[in-house]
Design a protein around this motif. Structure first.
Motif, mmCIF file in Angstrom:
data_model
loop_
_atom_site.group_PDB
_atom_site.id
_atom_site.type_symbol
_atom_site.label_atom_id
_atom_site.label_comp_id
_atom_site.label_asym_id
_atom_site.label_seq_id
_atom_site.Cartn_x
_atom_site.Cartn_y
_atom_site.Cartn_z
ATOM 1 N N GLU A 246 -5.722 0.472 7.263
ATOM 2 C CA GLU A 246 -5.873 -0.496 6.404
ATOM 3 C C GLU A 246 -4.790 -1.305 6.346
ATOM 4 N N ALA A 247 -3.598 -1.168 6.389
ATOM 5 C CA ALA A 247 -2.571 -2.183 6.274
ATOM 6 C C ALA A 247 -2.659 -3.055 7.556
ATOM 7 N N LEU B 119 0.597 -1.193 -0.021
ATOM 8 C CA LEU B 119 -0.160 -0.056 0.084
ATOM 9 C C LEU B 119 0.934 1.373 0.042
ATOM 10 N N LEU C 99 4.116 -0.943 3.687
ATOM 11 C CA LEU C 99 3.371 0.470 3.391
ATOM 12 C C LEU C 99 4.647 1.467 3.162
ATOM 13 N N ARG D 88 -4.229 3.687 -3.971
ATOM 14 C CA ARG D 88 -3.598 3.224 -2.802
ATOM 15 C C ARG D 88 -3.076 1.773 -2.441
ATOM 16 N N HIS D 89 -3.780 0.822 -2.987
ATOM 17 C CA HIS D 89 -3.579 -0.512 -3.116
ATOM 18 C C HIS D 89 -2.879 -0.877 -4.189
ATOM 19 N N THR E 8 -4.069 4.844 5.943
ATOM 20 C CA THR E 8 -3.452 3.873 5.213
ATOM 21 C C THR E 8 -2.742 2.643 5.978
#
Length: 330
Positions: free
Chosen positions: A99-100, A85, A113, A257-258, A96
């Motif tokens: 999410e990670a 990410l 990340l 982002r991904h 972020t």
């Protein structure tokens, strides 16, 4: 300072039942790479942050660059897939990271990340969020009701195994970097088992895409030119596209982002445009990834001076590629 010891200590924390986190820049991530493979083999969650800088080697350690995307996606021995990410701004680092962590704990995998020197040295007004408004971060820890047996009973939707801590008599198992039996975790040199383990690791990465949202347009509408970016270029690209739209150019913006795996709808979204322009602070690494994964023809805009893009640089590139004008609204 010992990059190898740092990641091994973080893996030890994850083995003990607490999520391990470690960080560095490109050269340090290179030193951590063998241990990253260990975390993949052991199926342990881990968060690794890379604050990218100009390279190679020590390079220009105080200057920014986005040149570690190849390293993040491809840079390990063997077939060792890891989710990747990137964050777009100082304020976006929090979202972020959440999410990670979700990905790491859901799929029992290390996650990379990517940030960079520009973000690391920047600041931004950021409203402290209401933590109670976030959905709980699920994990695969066994409960008191979980029956004893192999920790390698994986969720078929995520390939996440049980996250059992040492000392739990119900879940005694081997762990290490040598290939293991798909079901028991015991050491295995069996050819078919290695194929099955490799397929499982590949499916684990692919399954991440089942849990991430569709890629959206940041601004603009389908057709004409789309500017596709990632990471810290977001602000510059957003302003350049906004000014170009106001000037009458038919242009839109996508910011990813991904990065690994890519959102499932990204290929279909980009197919709605005549031209894809990818500005990035490297020699074309996201461009390569889009061609590799989606077979998308792209136009590159690259800069490796240690400085971020200016709005005018991006606007000039947009003007070269955005031939179609917006129709007047009558």
């Amino acid at each position: 300072e010992d990059e190898i010891a740092a990641i091994c200590a973080a893996i030890g924390a994850s083995y003990a039942g607490k999520l391990g986190v470690t960080s560095s820049s490109g050269p340090g991530i290179a030193l951590k790479t063998e241990a990253l493979g260990l975390a993949v083999a052991a199926e342990l969650p881990l968060l690794v942050v890379n604050s990218q800088r100009a390279g190679p080697s020590t390079g220009m350690p105080t200057k920014t660059e986005q040149s570690d995307l190849y390293q993040a996606v491809y840079g390990r021995n063997g077939d060792t897939p890891i989710p990747v990410l990137s964050t777009r701004s100082p304020g976006d680092c929090f979202e972020t990271t959440v999410e990670a962590v979700r990905i790491a704990l859901r799929h029992m995998t290390p996650v990379l990340l990517l940030t960079d020197g520009y973000i690391a040295n920047a600041s931004e007004l950021w409203a402290i969020p209401d933590v109670d408004g976030y959905a709980p971060i699920a994990n695969t820890r066994p409960t008191a009701q979980t029956p004893a047996g192999s920790v390698f009973r994986r969720d078929p939707a995520t390939e996440g195994r049980l996250w059992a801590s040492p000392g739990d008599e119900r879940f005694v198992y081997r762990v290490g970097g040598i290939e293991k039996d798909l079901h028991t975790g015991n050491i295995s040199y069996d050819a078919e088992n290695h194929q099955a383990m490799t397929d499982m690791r590949s499916h684990k990465l692919a399954s991440v895409a089942d849990f991430i949202g569709d890629q959206v347009l940041e601004q603009g509408v389908p057709g004409g030119l789309v500017v596709v970016g990632w990471g810290s270029t977001y602000g510059t690209l957003h302003q350049a596209v906004l000014e170009s739209v106001r000037a009458g150019l038919r242009v839109a913006q996508v910011h990813i982002r991904h990065l690994h795996p890519l959102p499932k709808n990204l290929g279909a979204l980009l197919a709605q445009f005549e031209t894809v322009l990818v500005p990035e602070l490297n020699t074309g690494q996201l461009s390569t990834l889009l061609r590799d994964k989606l077979l998308v023809p792209v136009q590159q805009l690259n800069k490796v001076t240690g400085q971020p893009f200016t709005v005018q640089e991006v606007r000039a590139a947009i003007a070269r590629h955005a031939r179609a004008r917006l129709e007047e609204v009558r």
